[in-house]
Design an enzyme around this catalytic site. Sequence first.
Site, mmCIF file in Angstrom:
data_model
loop_
_atom_site.group_PDB
_atom_site.id
_atom_site.type_symbol
_atom_site.label_atom_id
_atom_site.label_comp_id
_atom_site.label_asym_id
_atom_site.label_seq_id
_atom_site.Cartn_x
_atom_site.Cartn_y
_atom_site.Cartn_z
ATOM 1 N N ASP A 157 24.951 -19.385 32.800
ATOM 2 C CA ASP A 157 26.165 -19.287 33.606
ATOM 3 C C ASP A 157 26.622 -17.830 33.634
ATOM 4 O O ASP A 157 27.399 -17.389 32.792
ATOM 5 C CB ASP A 157 27.260 -20.187 33.031
ATOM 6 C CG ASP A 157 28.507 -20.211 33.892
ATOM 7 O OD1 ASP A 157 28.546 -19.476 34.909
ATOM 8 O OD2 ASP A 157 29.431 -20.966 33.557
ATOM 9 N N HIS A 165 26.385 -22.957 35.665
ATOM 10 C CA HIS A 165 27.832 -23.198 35.726
ATOM 11 C C HIS A 165 28.192 -24.683 35.766
ATOM 12 O O HIS A 165 29.366 -25.023 35.684
ATOM 13 C CB HIS A 165 28.384 -22.496 36.977
ATOM 14 C CG HIS A 165 29.852 -22.256 36.956
ATOM 15 N ND1 HIS A 165 30.494 -21.578 35.943
ATOM 16 C CD2 HIS A 165 30.840 -22.605 37.845
ATOM 17 C CE1 HIS A 165 31.792 -21.506 36.202
ATOM 18 N NE2 HIS A 165 32.030 -22.131 37.340
ATOM 19 N N SER A 189 35.556 -24.429 35.038
ATOM 20 C CA SER A 189 35.665 -23.107 35.630
ATOM 21 C C SER A 189 37.126 -22.654 35.628
ATOM 22 O O SER A 189 37.807 -22.781 34.614
ATOM 23 C CB SER A 189 35.059 -23.121 37.038
ATOM 24 O OG SER A 189 34.915 -21.824 37.554
#
Length: 280
Positions: free
Chosen positions: A231, A259, A94
Site C-alpha cells: 500500500d 490498499h 483509508s
Amino acid sequence: MTYQKLMCDGFELNYCIKGQGQPILVVGSSVYYPRLFSEDFYQHFQVIFLDHRGFGKPAQAFTQEDYTLNKIVKDMEYARQILQLDTLIVLGHSGHAFMAMAYATAYPQHVQKLVLLNTAISNSQERQQQSLSYFEAHASMERKHQFAHEIALLEQDLKKEPERRFVHMCIRMGAHSFYDFMFNATSMWDNVHPNMEIIDYLWGVAFAEQNLLQQMLQVNKPIFLGLGRYDYLVAPISLWDAVDHIPYVKKVIFEKSGHNPMFEEPVFFNEQLIQWINEG
C-alpha cells in the site's frame, strides 16, 4: 441491494445493510464499499454501509461549515439512533479511518471496537511526501512504469469529468494501490459521485490536522489496524511501529495486499478480523 435514505441538514445520505449478526458501521460510500468485501464476510456480520457528506446528495447550497468532521460524526450518530443500535463496531478505511476515530472519540459509549484499515497516521503534506518518496525508493521498475502510463491519462479523464476527480485519481493511482499493479479498478467506482469541494476539504485540511496515533492512546478501545505491505498510498508501514507497544491494538500486515486487503486477500482478511472480533 436496497438503499435507504437519511436527511442530515440538507444532505441526502444513502445507507444499505448486508448480512446478519453483530453490527459493523462502515463509513464512506455506500456504493463503493460493499464491492470490496466478500460474501463470506456478510455471513458473520450485519454490515451497515453509510455515505458521508462527501458522497451524499446535497439538496441545497452548502458552505464549509456544513461539512466539518464534527458534522460527519454527528451524521454517524444519527444513523446509529435511527437504526436503534446501542453499541457497534466502527470501521474506517483509508481517509475514513479519521472519521471512525473521531466518532469513537466523541461517542465512546456506543463503540465496542474500532477497525482502522490502510490509513496513515496523518494526511499532512509531509506524510504524503514520505509516501511518494517511499514509492520511488522501493517500488519495482515494472510498477513504476505502470504508474507512469496510467497517470499520464489522468488529464484527459479530468477534462471529461472534472466533477469526479477523486474517482479518476483513485483509479489512475492503481500502481500505488494494489498488490497486482496491473489491476483495473474502474468498475469498483461505477456510479460513485463525490462532492469534490467536501472531499478536498476533508482529505486536504481536516485529515491533515489529525493524528491517529495520539488519538489511539486516548480512546482506549480495542483497535484492529490492518495494513497492506504494498500500500504505497500510505506507506511506509513502519510509520505505525509505535503501536506495537499499545496492548489494545492488534496490527495485522497483509503481505500480498495494497490498499484493499479485504478485496485482495479476502480469506485471510476475514479470518483475522472475525477471530479478533470474536475474542470478546
